[in-house]
Write an enzyme that holds these catalytic residues in place. Structure first.
Site, PDB file in Angstrom:
ATOM      1  CG  HIS A  27      -5.744   4.311  17.927  1.00 44.32           C
ATOM      2  ND1 HIS A  27      -6.918   4.101  18.613  1.00 44.32           N
ATOM      3  CD2 HIS A  27      -5.275   3.071  17.599  1.00 44.32           C
ATOM      4  CE1 HIS A  27      -7.161   2.796  18.699  1.00 44.32           C
ATOM      5  NE2 HIS A  27      -6.172   2.158  18.100  1.00 44.32           N
ATOM      6  CD  GLU A  70      -8.033   9.532  17.781  1.00 43.42           C
ATOM      7  OE1 GLU A  70      -9.243   9.306  17.971  1.00 43.42           O
ATOM      8  OE2 GLU A  70      -7.240   8.665  17.346  1.00 43.42           O
ATOM      9  CB  ALA A 121     -12.516  -9.809 -16.206  1.00 41.50           C
ATOM     10  CG  LEU A 158      -6.239 -16.334  -5.371  1.00 41.90           C
ATOM     11  CD1 LEU A 158      -7.121 -17.104  -4.394  1.00 41.90           C
ATOM     12  CD2 LEU A 158      -7.086 -15.630  -6.423  1.00 41.90           C
ATOM     13  NE  ARG A 189       1.324 -12.763 -10.008  1.00 40.07           N
ATOM     14  CZ  ARG A 189       0.043 -13.075  -9.818  1.00 40.07           C
ATOM     15  NH1 ARG A 189      -0.476 -13.013  -8.602  1.00 40.07           N
ATOM     16  NH2 ARG A 189      -0.722 -13.434 -10.826  1.00 40.07           N
ATOM     17  CD  GLU A 231      -9.733 -11.572  -7.757  1.00 40.49           C
ATOM     18  OE1 GLU A 231      -9.316 -12.322  -8.653  1.00 40.49           O
ATOM     19  OE2 GLU A 231      -9.111 -10.582  -7.358  1.00 40.49           O
TER      20      GLU A 231
END
Length: 331
Positions: A52, A54, A158, A207, A210, A270
């Site tokens: 973590h 810390e 879109a 999906l 890349r 999407e």
């Protein structure tokens, strides 16, 4: 005068370096400052299962004796339970750090104030609530998962200037290449990406991320009755793909069960238009990102979803696209 806000903002800068890699854990940054407000060490949670923030910040301090008079800043309450790593609250006590400044309490039921209690019982001065809104924003996915017991839902599509997302039986390129790169970065920041079976078949998308550096999200396909061909790109080895059976019927129970059991704290939806509209109609979304190509007129085709109960929070110009970011008023 001690500028707590400045050091907390640095914690958030560090925390953001872990975006896309820490889930289902939160993004956390930590800064350790000496009596003269010089930074002794800093660190962040780099990826799930790793030390973590810390721990990394404490390890970055060369002279551990300086910790006896230091202040530790962290944007989220130090953990109080054994998970992939030991409790950070116990480590802070062990190192003798006398002051801890925390951005916000941890909503996780295994922490939820217990880390603060450990610190205070050890006589450590604790300040909570510095830059809290910014701390909540950076970990909105983690917070939603633990406060509302569901993933943070982001809708994205879109559309043309006249409000169409495509034409039936015809592939139309809507957003510009620069925006496509941005979308891939968005994908890299979420744990899962979701589409309906119609989109999987008609558009045959990969999906993936890349075009940017990052992790590919888990692919989720909401499936009703249409069989999914075995040669679709969603079946490649770039990422895991899960098919969830649903007929909607005002219910996202199957999706919720899957996300809870797999600790998926964020989902980027999407499409297509029908699937997106189901999320909107149910009020089952937190954020929407709508890309509009201001020069493209289609005149007819598949209508873009109708967004309701939405509050516009930001408008971005990217190439010749306009990106509008909305929050759900009900979320």
């Amino acid at each position: 005068m001690i500028h707590h806000e400045r050091y907390m903002q640095r914690c958030l800068e560090l925390a953001r370096k872990g975006i896309g890699y820490t889930a289902p854990n939160p993004m956390v940054g930590c800064v350790i400052v000496d009596m003269n407000q010089n930074i002794l060490g800093e660190g962040y949670h780099e990826h799930y299962g790793a030390p973590h923030a810390e721990v990394n910040a404490i390890n970055a301090v060369n002279d551990k004796n300086l910790l006896k008079n230091a202040t530790l800043y962290v944007n989220l309450e130090p953990c109080a339970h054994y998970g992939k790593t030991p409790p950070c609250a116990n480590l802070i006590v062990e190192m003798g750090i006398p002051r801890v400044v925390i951005g916000m309490k941890d909503p996780h039921e295994k922490v939820a104030g217990k880390g603060i209690d450990i610190l205070q019982q050890a006589g450590i001065e604790v300040i909570v609530g510095i830059e809290e809104n910014a701390c909540r924003e950076i970990n909105k996915r983690f917070i939603t998962f633990h406060e509302k017991h569901r993933p943070y839902i982001i809708l994205k599509w879109a559309q043309s200037a006249d409000g169409f997302i495509g034409k039936l039986g015809e592939k139309i390129k809507i957003s510009h290449a620069e925006t496509d790169v941005l979308v891939h970065r968005w994908r890299s920041e979420e744990q899962a990406i979701l589409i309906g079976s119609r989109t999987a078949i008609n558009d045959n998308p990969e999906l993936t991320v890349r075009w940017v550096k990052g992790k590919n999200p888990i692919r989720i396909i909401l499936h009703s009755t249409t069989p999914l061909p075995h040669d679709l790109r969603i079946w490649n080895n770039d990422s895991l793909t899960h098919v969830i059976q649903t007929s909607f019927n005002n219910s996202f129970d199957a999706l919720l069960d899957f996300c809870k059991s797999n600790q998926i704290i964020s989902v980027l939806v999407e499409g297509g238009a029908y699937t997106l509209q189901q999320f909107i109609n149910a009020g089952f979304w937190d954020e929407a990102r709508v890309i509009t190509n201001t020069e493209l007129i289609l005149h007819a085709g598949v209508k873009a979803p109708t967004l309701t109960h939405a509050h516009l929070i930001q408008t971005i110009s990217n190439a010749k696209d306009i990106i509008q970011i909305f929050h759900c008023k009900e979320s």
